[in-house]
Structures are given as structure tokens and as C-alpha cells.
Design a protein around this motif. Structure first.
Motif, short mmCIF file in Angstrom:
data_model
loop_
_atom_site.label_atom_id
_atom_site.label_comp_id
_atom_site.label_asym_id
_atom_site.label_seq_id
_atom_site.Cartn_x
_atom_site.Cartn_y
_atom_site.Cartn_z
N TYR A 77 51.84 34.55 49.87
CA TYR A 77 52.71 34.17 48.75
C TYR A 77 52.18 34.80 47.47
CZ TYR A 77 56.04 31.27 46.26
OH TYR A 77 57.10 30.83 45.49
N GLN A 78 53.08 35.39 46.69
CA GLN A 78 52.68 36.04 45.44
C GLN A 78 52.15 35.02 44.43
OE1 GLN A 78 56.30 38.06 44.23
NE2 GLN A 78 55.39 40.03 44.79
N VAL A 79 51.16 35.47 43.65
CA VAL A 79 50.62 34.68 42.56
C VAL A 79 50.91 35.38 41.24
CG1 VAL A 79 48.51 33.70 41.55
CG2 VAL A 79 48.83 33.70 44.04
N LEU A 80 50.54 36.65 41.13
CA LEU A 80 50.84 37.48 39.97
C LEU A 80 50.35 36.90 38.65
CD1 LEU A 80 54.46 38.54 41.00
CD2 LEU A 80 52.31 39.74 41.46
N LEU A 81 49.08 36.47 38.66
CA LEU A 81 48.45 35.92 37.46
C LEU A 81 47.11 36.63 37.24
CD1 LEU A 81 49.03 32.10 38.00
CD2 LEU A 81 50.18 33.58 36.33
N PRO A 82 46.68 36.79 35.97
CA PRO A 82 45.37 37.39 35.71
C PRO A 82 44.26 36.60 36.40
CG PRO A 82 46.63 37.17 33.68
CD PRO A 82 47.38 36.42 34.74
N HIS A 83 43.29 37.32 36.95
CA HIS A 83 42.15 36.65 37.57
C HIS A 83 41.32 36.01 36.47
CE1 HIS A 83 38.49 35.88 39.78
NE2 HIS A 83 39.16 36.12 40.90
N PRO A 84 40.97 34.73 36.62
CA PRO A 84 40.28 34.04 35.52
C PRO A 84 38.84 34.51 35.30
CG PRO A 84 40.48 32.60 37.43
CD PRO A 84 41.27 33.84 37.74
N ALA A 85 38.23 35.18 36.27
CA ALA A 85 36.83 35.56 36.12
C ALA A 85 36.58 37.06 36.21
CB ALA A 85 35.99 34.86 37.18
N LYS A 86 37.58 37.84 36.59
CA LYS A 86 37.39 39.28 36.75
C LYS A 86 38.30 40.02 35.78
CE LYS A 86 35.94 39.13 41.52
NZ LYS A 86 36.04 39.72 42.85
N GLU A 87 37.71 40.44 34.68
CA GLU A 87 38.48 41.14 33.65
C GLU A 87 39.11 42.41 34.23
OE1 GLU A 87 37.71 43.20 29.33
OE2 GLU A 87 36.44 41.53 29.95
N GLY A 88 40.35 42.64 33.87
CA GLY A 88 41.06 43.83 34.34
C GLY A 88 41.66 43.68 35.72
N SER A 89 41.56 42.49 36.30
CA SER A 89 42.11 42.24 37.63
C SER A 89 43.10 41.09 37.59
CB SER A 89 41.00 41.88 38.62
OG SER A 89 40.11 42.96 38.79
N TYR A 90 43.96 41.07 38.59
CA TYR A 90 44.87 39.95 38.74
C TYR A 90 44.96 39.55 40.20
CZ TYR A 90 48.53 43.29 40.18
OH TYR A 90 49.25 44.26 40.82
N VAL A 91 45.43 38.33 40.42
CA VAL A 91 45.62 37.82 41.78
C VAL A 91 47.04 38.20 42.18
CG1 VAL A 91 45.59 35.81 43.28
CG2 VAL A 91 44.03 35.93 41.31
N GLU A 92 47.13 39.15 43.10
CA GLU A 92 48.45 39.59 43.55
C GLU A 92 49.09 38.53 44.43
OE1 GLU A 92 50.40 43.07 46.30
OE2 GLU A 92 48.49 43.46 45.35
N ALA A 93 48.33 37.98 45.38
CA ALA A 93 48.88 37.01 46.32
C ALA A 93 47.73 36.22 46.94
CB ALA A 93 49.65 37.74 47.41
N VAL A 94 48.11 35.18 47.68
CA VAL A 94 47.17 34.47 48.53
C VAL A 94 47.70 34.51 49.96
CG1 VAL A 94 46.13 32.96 46.79
CG2 VAL A 94 48.23 32.24 47.96
N GLN A 95 46.79 34.43 50.92
CA GLN A 95 47.15 34.46 52.33
C GLN A 95 46.46 33.30 53.04
OE1 GLN A 95 45.57 38.26 53.56
NE2 GLN A 95 47.38 39.36 52.85
N VAL A 96 47.12 32.76 54.06
CA VAL A 96 46.50 31.79 54.96
C VAL A 96 46.85 32.19 56.39
CG1 VAL A 96 46.45 29.88 53.31
CG2 VAL A 96 48.41 30.13 54.82
N TRP A 97 45.95 31.86 57.31
CA TRP A 97 46.17 32.22 58.70
C TRP A 97 45.42 31.25 59.61
CZ3 TRP A 97 43.43 35.07 55.17
CH2 TRP A 97 42.04 35.10 55.34
N GLY A 98 45.86 31.19 60.85
CA GLY A 98 45.20 30.35 61.85
C GLY A 98 46.16 29.31 62.39
#
Length: 114
Positions: A77-98
Motif C-alpha cells: 500500500y502506498q504511503v508517499l510521505l517524507p521519511h521522518p529520519a532519513k533526509e532526502g528520502s520518502y516512504v513509497e509504500a509498505v508491504q506485508v506478507w505471510g
């Protein structure tokens, strides 16, 4: 369009996706909403097994969930938010499996283009 799978399974999958976002210190509110996914059956070209594919689209974010015949899950599922601890990066999505009772997950990170 296939029938909507068990709502209890949906609660598990959606909560697991949200937990992956929350682990990063972010929030996507009550997204994804299981009842807003549309489902189709697909035939795996290799195994010939019938998988159920759910898709969330039409809102601010996009996502998919695959339910395999042996009950395994893969969801993204898309997140599309700036990463709170990694400057210049963003969270594109999260994944779960199993299996539903033991879902694991991770975030998909990307760098902002310059």
C-alpha cells in the motif's frame, strides 16, 4: 469481479499495513479500507492455482493484496510521505506478507529526485 473475502481477514491485513507505517512514526489514517478494495480471481501461469487479487484505487493512495490458495498474503500500500529520519528520502509504500496469523512487513523507501 470476485466476492469480497472474509472481513476479519481484511481487518488483519489492513491493520498490519497501518502498523508498518506507524513503526516509522507516520500515519495514513484509517487507510486502507478493506471494503473499498475490488477483487478478481487470476490464474497463476506457473502453478495454475487461482489467486484472489484485491486492488485499492481511486483515492489518494493505491494498493494491492494477493491471497494465495494456501492462505498466504502479500499486500502493498502506498504511503508517499517524507521519511521522518532519513533526509532526502520518502516512504513509497509498505508491504506485508505471510500467513494472516503471522504477517511480517517492511517499508519501501525512495530518494527524492534532484
Amino acid at each position: 469481479m470476485a466476492a469480497l473475502p472474509d472481513p476479519a481477514l481484511g481487518d488483519i491485513v489492513c491493520a498490519a499495513l497501518r502498523r508498518q507505517v506507524e513503526k516509522l512514526g507516520l500515519s495514513i489514517g484509517d487507510e486502507p479500507v478493506w471494503a473499498q478494495a475490488t477483487f478478481v480471481e487470476t490464474v497463476d501461469p506457473y502453478s495454475q492455482e487461482i489467486n484472489l487479487i484485491g486492488t485499492w484505487r481511486g483515492q489518494a493512495r493505491y494498493g494491492t493484496v494477493t491471497i494465495f490458495p494456501d492462505r498466504r498474503i502479500f499486500a502493498e500500500y502506498q504511503v508517499l510521505l517524507p521519511h521522518p529520519a532519513k533526509e532526502g528520502s520518502y516512504v513509497e509504500a509498505v508491504q506485508v506478507w505471510g500467513l494472516p496469523e503471522k504477517l511480517r512487513g517492511d517499508a519501501v523507501l525512495a530518494e527524492f529526485s534532484r
